[in-house]
Design an enzyme around this catalytic site. Structure first.
Site, short mmCIF file in Angstrom:
data_model
loop_
_atom_site.label_atom_id
_atom_site.label_comp_id
_atom_site.label_asym_id
_atom_site.label_seq_id
_atom_site.Cartn_x
_atom_site.Cartn_y
_atom_site.Cartn_z
N GLU A 49 -12.62 -2.22 12.18
CA GLU A 49 -12.64 -1.48 10.91
C GLU A 49 -13.79 -1.91 10.02
O GLU A 49 -14.47 -1.06 9.43
CB GLU A 49 -11.30 -1.67 10.19
CG GLU A 49 -11.24 -0.97 8.85
CD GLU A 49 -9.87 -1.10 8.16
OE1 GLU A 49 -8.95 -1.68 8.76
OE2 GLU A 49 -9.75 -0.60 7.03
N GLU A 100 0.82 -1.21 0.00
CA GLU A 100 0.00 0.00 0.00
C GLU A 100 0.86 1.27 0.00
O GLU A 100 0.62 2.20 0.76
CB GLU A 100 -0.97 -0.01 1.19
CG GLU A 100 -1.93 -1.19 1.14
CD GLU A 100 -3.03 -1.17 2.19
OE1 GLU A 100 -2.77 -0.68 3.30
OE2 GLU A 100 -4.13 -1.65 1.88
N ASP A 117 -8.24 -9.04 4.40
CA ASP A 117 -7.99 -7.87 5.24
C ASP A 117 -9.04 -7.73 6.34
O ASP A 117 -9.85 -6.80 6.30
CB ASP A 117 -7.98 -6.61 4.36
CG ASP A 117 -7.51 -5.38 5.11
OD1 ASP A 117 -7.05 -5.53 6.25
OD2 ASP A 117 -7.61 -4.27 4.56
C1 GCV Z 1 -2.48 0.63 8.48
C2 GCV Z 1 -6.12 -1.96 5.71
C3 GCV Z 1 -6.50 -0.67 6.39
C4 GCV Z 1 -5.33 0.30 6.41
C5 GCV Z 1 -4.16 -0.40 7.11
C6 GCV Z 1 -3.81 -1.64 6.32
C7 GCV Z 1 -2.69 -2.43 6.96
O1 GCV Z 1 -5.91 -1.76 4.36
O2 GCV Z 1 -7.60 -0.10 5.73
O3 GCV Z 1 -5.74 1.44 7.13
O4 GCV Z 1 -3.04 0.45 7.21
O5 GCV Z 1 -4.95 -2.48 6.29
O6 GCV Z 1 -2.99 -3.36 7.67
O7 GCV Z 1 -1.53 -2.11 6.75
#
Ligand code: GCV
Length: 720
Positions: A409, A307, A381
């Site tokens: 989340e 990411e 995720d």
């Molecule tokens: C910290 C998901 C979340 C992101 C998070 C990512 C990760 O994509 O939406 O906010 O980033 O996981 O675990 O690195």
């Protein structure tokens, strides 16, 4: 006299405010036990005995026991350095010959580095309770265990046990930024007041550390894995050191994220290539600097080439090259590297759930001994339901850590009730078959499967500055459950729920039974009204709260919803069998057989593994479409049942916490209807079938749901 009367009146008027039930006290309440049970315990604990000149940790254990027993028994329990009465509670270590003589060698071995022995023994001076540990921290854990026992009104006769944690490093991972924002945090802002550190120690830091220790957690990664290199600069390391000093007596070590490009950003180097000698030297010097300030520093966590984060692949190197370079910098100090396997590449069109395996499994056996590869519970995720990540069975020669998300989340954030222990048990108990049947994820992670000497579990924290710590008072149960499972993954969700309720809301049988039912059904309820039957990743974009099955056309296909549900007139679901992406090939044979066959796959994972037509026959005899509709409706009905259950506890729970949860449940009911209506209207555009009887008609048309735009949502790094 008048003044006395005024004072009395004042204090009566203030009493409700002083005893505000705002959730701040968590599960560590220590309110007086009812008179009827108090006397037995009072007679059993007449004084608390600790050695003279106790260490800070032993002093904490003593003070916690004095505070706890004093509160529970309604009268002061004196402390002493020599036992002088029958029924003394004696804390000690086997370096005291009198203690060593009482405790079996085998029990001491079983208690290990962090565990404890709690035992009532008859002595010439009368019966006594002994709390014994090899190290001071075991005495603190034992003190909390004893208080839990009394608080939950367990019989004294049962006070005979030896405990030790199954996993060595039991960590909370904070996704806190240096400006106080918490990524995916729904309980206010970061607890760490960086501007005021190191000089000012907010009393809440100690309360935080006390809460962690009370459930046996022993580490905290202080800041976000989407890392900021500034945390590694000297002024910030001073601040980190101040937190580390505050946490140390509670047995908590601090860890930090290492931004892979830090040598460039704060070190002035031209590269962060892990095979560059200058880069390796920079990290070695950085590690030395950190350990000079924080001798018990735990280590680094790294999110690399994921990411948008920098990583070794930027230089054509592998994850192992990157992890090992950092591991070598830390190993002289016995530090560890937690290298995350949450990776999926923008240039890779392979099914996203396969990519972590593709990148990491070939590297098995090439990581240093002080590296753990940290894997999320599922391959995608933190969805409301995923199968376990196959990587737990795919790297037999690598230490693997389990990462869970305590913050919700994708499960309603701090608005909706979702007790997550059942979800975590699903993954812990899942059999990877990696070394034959019984090779559960829990045994891979705790190291017992292959007798590995380093074990780590991580939970993404749900804590923040909200007065009640977790936003939703009942979300405290997830923090608690995570800690308890990290300590002992064999505990059941039911046991933990029962324990937490008794500590947090008391032992009224109706409260315990009703709230247990609520907690234990709540995660499945969220699954039902949001992503039933194996659906996944169909939430709104960015903030991830609420439905968004129509989400398409984002910079990456695998960020959209349509990529995952693949609905069209022919059917719905992601084919991950050999006729599709064949993500199934990453699992052991028994799973490939069970999940690969549409007739045997459990229906709660049907659409995760299979694409099926709308009129596919379900076990109920209904068509898939009808079943899907009824599952969404069931989810709504179940939230209403939660509301009724909670309403039935009015008067049995203090008005403040009762009102808070009532309000959140009302919003959850609205949210559940929105999920149902939005998803069914959207999927109906493909299925072209009517809603079956029993499903309520949507309140609005699809355009309405698509137009909902929530702005400035908590925890969303995308902002408005
Ligand atoms: C910290 C998901 C979340 C992101 C998070 C990512 C990760 O994509 O939406 O906010 O980033 O996981 O675990 O690195």
């Amino acid at each position: 006299m008048l003044r006395l009367l005024a004072c009395l009146l004042m204090s009566t008027a203030l009493a409700p405010f002083l005893a505000a039930e705002d959730g701040y006290r968590l599960w560590l309440r220590y309110d007086p036990l009812p008179e009827t049970v108090r006397s037995d315990y009072a007679a059993a604990f007449t004084e608390i005995v600790t050695p003279a000149n106790p260490s800070p940790t032993v002093a904490l254990a003593r003070d916690e026991l004095a505070r706890g027993l004093g509160g529970l028994l309604g009268s002061t329990v004196p402390t002493a350095t020599q036992a002088s009465r029958p029924h003394a509670l004696v804390l000690g270590r086997p370096n005291d010959p009198a203690i060593a003589a009482l405790i079996r060698e085998s029990d001491l071995r079983a208690a290990g580095e962090e565990g404890f022995i709690l035992r009532r023994l008859a002595t010439p001076d009368g019966p006594r309770t002994y709390l014994v540990a090899n190290r001071d921290i075991g005495l603190l854990y034992g003190a909390f265990a004893l208080l839990r026992h009394v608080q939950a009104r367990q019989p004294l006769a049962a006070l005979d046990r030896v405990e030790s944690p199954r996993i060595q490093r039991r960590l909370l991972n904070h996704w806190d930024d240096l400006d106080g924002f918490v990524e995916r945090g729904y309980a206010g802002f970061s607890l760490w007041q960086w501007f005021h550190l190191p000089g000012e120690i907010d009393p809440r830091y100690r309360e935080y550390a006390r809460a962690l220790a009370s459930v046996g957690l022993n580490g905290a990664v202080l800041t976000n894995v989407n890392a900021n290199a500034v945390i590694l600069t000297p002024p910030y390391l001073e601040k980190v050191a101040a937190l580390a000093r505050t946490f140390r007596p509670y047995g908590i070590r601090v860890y930090l994220p290492a931004r892979f490009s830090a040598p460039i950003e704060i070190g002035g180097l031209k590269t962060a290539d892990p095979l560059d000698a200058g880069v390796a030297a920079w990290w070695r010097a950085k590690a030395d600097e950190i350990y000079r300030l924080i001798p018990d520093f735990g280590g680094f966590i790294v999110k690399a080439n994921s990411e948008g984060q920098p990583g070794p692949q930027d230089y054509g190197r592998t994850h192992a090259d990157g992890a090992n370079m950092l591991a070598d910098a830390l190993s002289p100090h016995r530090g560890i590297v937690m290298w995350r396997a949450f990776v999926y590449s923008p240039d890779n069109a392979t099914d996203r759930v396969k990519q972590a395996w593709d990148e990491f499994a070939p590297l098995d056996g090439s990581f240093r001994q002080n590296v753990v590869v940290q894997i999320k519970n599922g391959p995608l995720d933190f969805m409301p339901r995923e199968p376990f990540s196959p990587l737990f069975g795919g790297m037999p020669r690598t230490r693997l850590a389990l990462e869970l998300q305590v913050t919700q989340e994708y499960l309603g954030q701090s608005v909706q009730l979702a007790y997550l222990a059942p979800m975590w048990k699903e993954v812990l108990d899942a059999d990877t078959y990696a070394a034959g049947p019984g090779s559960t994820v829990a045994r891979v992670v705790d190291g017992s499967l292959r007798l590995q000497n380093l074990s780590v579990i991580a939970g993404v924290a749900n804590t923040g500055t909200d007065r009640n710590w977790t936003g939703h008072v009942l979300a405290q149960a997830n923090w608690y459950a995570y800690g308890r499972l990290a300590w002992d993954h064999a505990l059941s969700s039911e046991q933990i729920a029962d324990e937490w309720i008794r500590l947090t809301f008391g032992a009224d049988p109706e409260v315990v039974a009703t709230l247990s039912r609520m907690l234990l059904t709540s995660r499945e309820t969220v699954v039902n009204y949001s992503m039933p039957l194996g659906l996944h990743h169909i939430m709104a974009v960015g903030h991830h709260y609420g439905p968004g099955p129509w989400v398409a056309n984002l910079p990456r296909a695998d960020w959209t919803s349509v990529y995952y549900h693949r609905a069209d007139e022919g059917g719905i679901g992601f084919d991950r069998t050999p006729t599709g992406s064949n993500a199934l090939e990453q699992y052991a044979g028994p799973w490939r057989e069970l999940w690969g066959n549409v007739a045997t796959v459990p229906e709660n994972l049907l659409l995760w593994f299979h694409r099926v037509p709308w009129d596919h026959r379900m076990k109920s005899g209904r068509t898939l479409w009808d079943e899907l509709c009824l599952r969404y409706q069931q989810g709504v009905d179940e939230v209403r049942a939660l509301q009724r259950d909670w309403a039935s506890l009015a008067g049995k729970i203090d008005a403040e916490r009762h009102a808070h949860v009532t309000t959140r449940l009302a919003r959850q009911e609205r949210d559940a209807r929105e999920w149902r209506d939005a998803c069914l209207l959207y999927f109906q555009t493909f299925s072209k079938r009517p809603l079956p009887p029993g499903v309520e008609a949507p309140a609005h048309d699809l355009a309405h749901y698509k137009s909902i735009r929530l702005r400035y949502m908590p925890g969303n790094p995308g902002g408005g």
